[in-house]
Design an enzyme around this catalytic site. Structure first.
Site, PDB file in Angstrom:
ATOM      1  N   THR A 123     -32.883 -54.655   2.299  1.00  0.00           N
ATOM      2  CA  THR A 123     -34.409 -54.801   2.649  1.00  0.00           C
ATOM      3  C   THR A 123     -34.637 -53.109   2.959  1.00  0.00           C
ATOM      4  O   THR A 123     -35.592 -52.419   2.629  1.00  0.00           O
ATOM      5  CB  THR A 123     -35.136 -55.886   3.248  1.00  0.00           C
ATOM      6  OG1 THR A 123     -34.792 -56.988   2.815  1.00  0.00           O
ATOM      7  CG2 THR A 123     -36.526 -55.421   3.103  1.00  0.00           C
ATOM      8  N   VAL A 124     -34.176 -53.310   4.498  1.00  0.00           N
ATOM      9  CA  VAL A 124     -34.357 -51.464   4.721  1.00  0.00           C
ATOM     10  C   VAL A 124     -33.642 -50.435   4.253  1.00  0.00           C
ATOM     11  O   VAL A 124     -34.289 -49.575   3.962  1.00  0.00           O
ATOM     12  CB  VAL A 124     -33.543 -52.520   6.630  1.00  0.00           C
ATOM     13  CG1 VAL A 124     -34.314 -50.521   7.469  1.00  0.00           C
ATOM     14  CG2 VAL A 124     -34.353 -52.937   7.111  1.00  0.00           C
ATOM     15  N   ARG A 168     -21.388 -54.603  -2.236  1.00  0.00           N
ATOM     16  CA  ARG A 168     -20.137 -55.132  -1.966  1.00  0.00           C
ATOM     17  C   ARG A 168     -20.252 -55.023  -3.749  1.00  0.00           C
ATOM     18  O   ARG A 168     -19.145 -55.868  -4.361  1.00  0.00           O
ATOM     19  CB  ARG A 168     -20.597 -56.245  -2.194  1.00  0.00           C
ATOM     20  CG  ARG A 168     -20.639 -56.621  -0.472  1.00  0.00           C
ATOM     21  CD  ARG A 168     -19.993 -57.667  -0.384  1.00  0.00           C
ATOM     22  NE  ARG A 168     -22.136 -58.557   0.405  1.00  0.00           N
ATOM     23  CZ  ARG A 168     -22.139 -59.386   1.549  1.00  0.00           C
ATOM     24  NH1 ARG A 168     -21.231 -59.944   2.139  1.00  0.00           N
ATOM     25  NH2 ARG A 168     -22.890 -60.237   1.582  1.00  0.00           N
ATOM     26  N   GLY A 183     -40.957 -66.195   2.996  1.00  0.00           N
ATOM     27  CA  GLY A 183     -39.411 -65.570   3.773  1.00  0.00           C
ATOM     28  C   GLY A 183     -40.283 -64.620   4.753  1.00  0.00           C
ATOM     29  O   GLY A 183     -39.032 -63.390   5.181  1.00  0.00           O
ATOM     30  N   LYS A 208     -33.235 -57.392  21.619  1.00  0.00           N
ATOM     31  CA  LYS A 208     -34.420 -56.839  21.521  1.00  0.00           C
ATOM     32  C   LYS A 208     -34.325 -55.955  22.822  1.00  0.00           C
ATOM     33  O   LYS A 208     -34.416 -55.327  23.475  1.00  0.00           O
ATOM     34  CB  LYS A 208     -35.493 -56.889  20.458  1.00  0.00           C
ATOM     35  CG  LYS A 208     -35.011 -56.879  19.212  1.00  0.00           C
ATOM     36  CD  LYS A 208     -35.903 -57.660  17.861  1.00  0.00           C
ATOM     37  CE  LYS A 208     -36.225 -57.381  16.647  1.00  0.00           C
ATOM     38  NZ  LYS A 208     -36.953 -58.131  16.469  1.00  0.00           N
TER      39      LYS A 208
HETATM   40  N1  LIG Z   1     -35.368 -56.143   7.552  1.00  0.00           N
HETATM   41  C1  LIG Z   1     -36.132 -55.624   8.550  1.00  0.00           C
HETATM   42  O1  LIG Z   1     -37.343 -55.888   8.402  1.00  0.00           O
HETATM   43  C2  LIG Z   1     -35.129 -55.583   9.854  1.00  0.00           C
HETATM   44  C3  LIG Z   1     -35.973 -55.070  10.697  1.00  0.00           C
HETATM   45  C4  LIG Z   1     -35.793 -54.903  11.739  1.00  0.00           C
HETATM   46  C5  LIG Z   1     -33.931 -54.920  11.737  1.00  0.00           C
HETATM   47  N2  LIG Z   1     -33.420 -55.189  10.799  1.00  0.00           N
HETATM   48  C6  LIG Z   1     -32.167 -54.921  11.099  1.00  0.00           C
HETATM   49  O2  LIG Z   1     -31.809 -54.187  10.187  1.00  0.00           O
HETATM   50  C7  LIG Z   1     -30.657 -55.176   9.041  1.00  0.00           C
HETATM   51  C8  LIG Z   1     -30.404 -54.513   7.315  1.00  0.00           C
HETATM   52  O3  LIG Z   1     -31.480 -55.724   7.351  1.00  0.00           O
HETATM   53  P1  LIG Z   1     -32.315 -56.333   6.062  1.00  0.00           P
HETATM   54  O4  LIG Z   1     -33.210 -56.786   6.350  1.00  0.00           O
HETATM   55  O5  LIG Z   1     -32.049 -54.687   5.191  1.00  0.00           O
HETATM   56  O6  LIG Z   1     -31.401 -57.311   5.474  1.00  0.00           O
HETATM   57  P2  LIG Z   1     -30.673 -57.360   4.159  1.00  0.00           P
HETATM   58  O7  LIG Z   1     -31.746 -57.322   3.393  1.00  0.00           O
HETATM   59  O8  LIG Z   1     -29.889 -59.226   4.268  1.00  0.00           O
HETATM   60  O9  LIG Z   1     -29.732 -56.846   3.217  1.00  0.00           O
HETATM   61  C9  LIG Z   1     -28.242 -56.575   3.486  1.00  0.00           C
HETATM   62  C10 LIG Z   1     -27.534 -55.695   2.586  1.00  0.00           C
HETATM   63  O10 LIG Z   1     -26.271 -55.586   3.334  1.00  0.00           O
HETATM   64  C11 LIG Z   1     -24.816 -56.148   2.550  1.00  0.00           C
HETATM   65  N3  LIG Z   1     -24.138 -56.670   3.225  1.00  0.00           N
HETATM   66  C12 LIG Z   1     -23.768 -57.430   3.751  1.00  0.00           C
HETATM   67  N4  LIG Z   1     -22.674 -58.097   4.643  1.00  0.00           N
HETATM   68  C13 LIG Z   1     -22.114 -57.029   4.081  1.00  0.00           C
HETATM   69  C14 LIG Z   1     -20.873 -57.090   4.099  1.00  0.00           C
HETATM   70  N5  LIG Z   1     -20.073 -57.222   5.074  1.00  0.00           N
HETATM   71  N6  LIG Z   1     -19.921 -55.914   3.203  1.00  0.00           N
HETATM   72  C15 LIG Z   1     -21.234 -55.001   2.405  1.00  0.00           C
HETATM   73  N7  LIG Z   1     -22.049 -54.918   2.007  1.00  0.00           N
HETATM   74  C16 LIG Z   1     -22.915 -55.824   3.716  1.00  0.00           C
HETATM   75  C17 LIG Z   1     -26.081 -56.735   1.944  1.00  0.00           C
HETATM   76  O11 LIG Z   1     -25.106 -57.165   0.505  1.00  0.00           O
HETATM   77  P3  LIG Z   1     -25.630 -57.952  -1.033  1.00  0.00           P
HETATM   78  O12 LIG Z   1     -26.981 -57.256  -1.313  1.00  0.00           O
HETATM   79  O13 LIG Z   1     -24.214 -57.847  -1.452  1.00  0.00           O
HETATM   80  O14 LIG Z   1     -25.862 -59.866  -0.423  1.00  0.00           O
HETATM   81  C18 LIG Z   1     -27.570 -56.726   1.633  1.00  0.00           C
HETATM   82  O15 LIG Z   1     -27.295 -55.986   0.351  1.00  0.00           O
HETATM   83  C19 LIG Z   1     -29.796 -56.138  10.041  1.00  0.00           C
HETATM   84  O16 LIG Z   1     -29.539 -55.586  10.826  1.00  0.00           O
HETATM   85  C20 LIG Z   1     -31.553 -56.008  10.915  1.00  0.00           C
HETATM   86  O17 LIG Z   1     -31.200 -57.425  11.955  1.00  0.00           O
HETATM   87  C21 LIG Z   1     -34.394 -55.390   9.911  1.00  0.00           C
END
Ligand SMILES: NC(=O)c1ccc[n+]([C@@H]2O[C@H](COP(=O)([O-])OP(=O)(O)OC[C@H]3O[C@@H](n4cnc5c(N)ncnc54)[C@H](OP(=O)(O)O)[C@@H]3O)[C@@H](O)[C@H]2O)c1
Length: 427
Positions: free
Chosen positions: A13-14, A45, A184, A202
């Protein structure tokens, strides 16, 4: 000038938001800086996946963290491992790192900040607290002239969404959690959000930035929203309060209070109007007075906004002699302050005593009133909410040890089934 080459770890997502915002705001971003950032490579991955920005994907992490061509690494996979190993390797290889990973920074941030300083590179994590709201930059730079008295925030959008729905619809916690999951706004496993753990990660970062103390996640007192009922919300409302989940970091003569907890806030305070998934932050500085920020605490592009701001700041500071470390204090200048234990907390309190059906309510009220006069050491009001089978005590500022004494002794009163404490912030 040569473009600045960025290696992305993860494409969720981010990370997709980072690609999208860099793409759509290219002209504006380029006008602000001397080097244009380009996404050189993205670690994923599997290569069998959507790639709308036609990025150069790799399944080999070494092509990012050991790649001489890459200047800056942005970690966006979340969790502790393998993110920790990837970030350490990138820093040790002389690459600056940006992350949105609050869990990792709250738990391993001290070690990573030291590693970044030792290697003369940047570690930045603006997006890890309150998503798109640039609170760390505000504390680090805009308010750098202040001694910060307190920083408080609605810093978990999921909890705020659930509490807002409970309040608007008069619905139960479980019902609103289910709805948040369907939309979601909550994970399938919502533990980190509803138990206050995400907010605690945080607040750990906020407290370090506000007071110049080392990151110390274990020192926090953590309560989630899963104990809040629709009756608590209804009664609080009738008393002039909303219930919000707040992270509170407050500096007093006795030490620092660090807690995340459901909190009663006056309906007239700005916090009461931060609704749904939005975040809000309230800061008190000894020179500037009170400040309030609110906005999107999560979401693809809002979070990317904070990440790209970190990227721009790193580019600006590349050639600078001095640039402020991520927490705003020099790494070797963080100094611990005494963290107050729970019995030493000082607050106003909402105390709820649920009694069994057919209880003699007058007798219970009188016994509670007498107990409260002996234990609370502060003025209080006592009220009967017959339709909710509850006696409520609203207590002025006192220390928590006194309140705990009252709650323990109240359980010995015949007819009392359950007691509950929710702290009140009056501002
Ligand atoms: N979403 C938000 O609004 C938000 C806001 C502030 C902070 N954050 C932080 O930003 C970070 C990312 O969040 P997100 O919402 O973008 O998460 P997300 O949508 O779940 O994306 C995570 C990505 O990382 C990949 N991934 C997970 N484990 C992995 C591994 N071991 N090796 C390689 N790739 C791996 C996943 O791959 P697959 O596609 O293969 O599963 C996915 O593409 C987190 O630390 C979260 O706490 C998020």
């Amino acid at each position: 000038m040569e473009p600045l080459k960025v290696g992305l770890i993860g494409l969720g997502t981010v990370a997709s938001g980072v690609a999208s915002v860099l793409n759509k705001n290219q002209v504006d971003i380029t006008r602000r800086i001397t080097r244009t950032p380009i996404i050189e490579k993205v670690f994923v991955r599997t290569l069998e996946r959507d790639n709308p920005y036609q990025l150069n994907l790799t399944t080999n992490i070494d092509e990012i963290i050991h790649n001489h061509d890459i200047d800056i690494v942005i970690e966006l996979i979340g969790g502790i491992e393998p993110a920790l190993t990837y970030i350490k390797t990138a820093l040790a290889n002389g690459k600056s790192v940006i992350t949105a990973n609050k869990e990792l920074i709250a738990i391993h941030g001290n070690e990573l900040l030291q590693l970044a300083a030792d290697n003369d590179v940047f570690l930045r994590f603006e997006a890890s607290v309150a998503g798109g709201i640039p609170i760390l930059k505000v504390l680090r730079e805009g308010l750098a002239a202040n001694s910060i008295d307190s920083v408080m925030g609605i810093i978990n959008g999921t909890s705020n969404y659930i509490l807002t729905e409970m309040s608007d619809k008069g619905a139960d916690f479980a019902e609103c959690l289910k709805e948040a999951q369907a939309l979601g706004y909550a994970e399938a496993d919502p533990t980190f959000d509803i138990k206050g753990i995400d907010a605690a990660h945080k607040l750990t970062i906020l407290a370090s930035s506000a007071f110049g103390i080392p990151l110390d996640f274990k020192a926090l007192h953590i309560e989630g929203i899963d104990t809040i009922t629709k009756e608590d919300i209804k009664i609080s409302h009738q008393e002039g309060f909303a219930i919000k989940h707040l992270g509170i970091a407050r500096h007093s003569e006795q030490g620092v209070e660090l807690r995340v907890q459901p909190t009663l806030v006056p309906l007239t305070h700005a916090f009461a109007n931060v609704n749904g998934v939005l975040n809000g932050l309230f800061i008190q500085g000894n020179a500037v007075g009170e400040q309030f920020l609110s906005g999107r605490g999560a979401g693809s592009e809002a979070t990317a906004s904070a990440i790209i701001a970190d990227l721009i700041e790193i580019i600006h500071n590349e050639k600078a002699q001095y640039s402020a470390p991520a927490l705003g204090y020099k790494v070797n200048n963080l100094s611990p302050l005494p963290i107050l234990p729970k019995p030493a907390f000082s607050s106003n309190y909402y105390l709820s005593f649920k009694y069994l059906e057919n209880t003699d309510t007058q007798a219970v009220s009188m016994q509670l009133e007498s107990l409260a006069s002996k234990t609370l050491n502060a003025p209080f009001e006592i009220k009967l909410y017959k339709e909710n089978q509850r006696v409520i005590i609203l207590c002025e500022k006192t220390i928590e040890e006194s309140v705990e004494k009252l709650l323990n002794n109240a359980m010995l009163i015949e007819g009392i089934e359950e007691t509950k404490l929710i702290r009140i912030e009056k501002f």
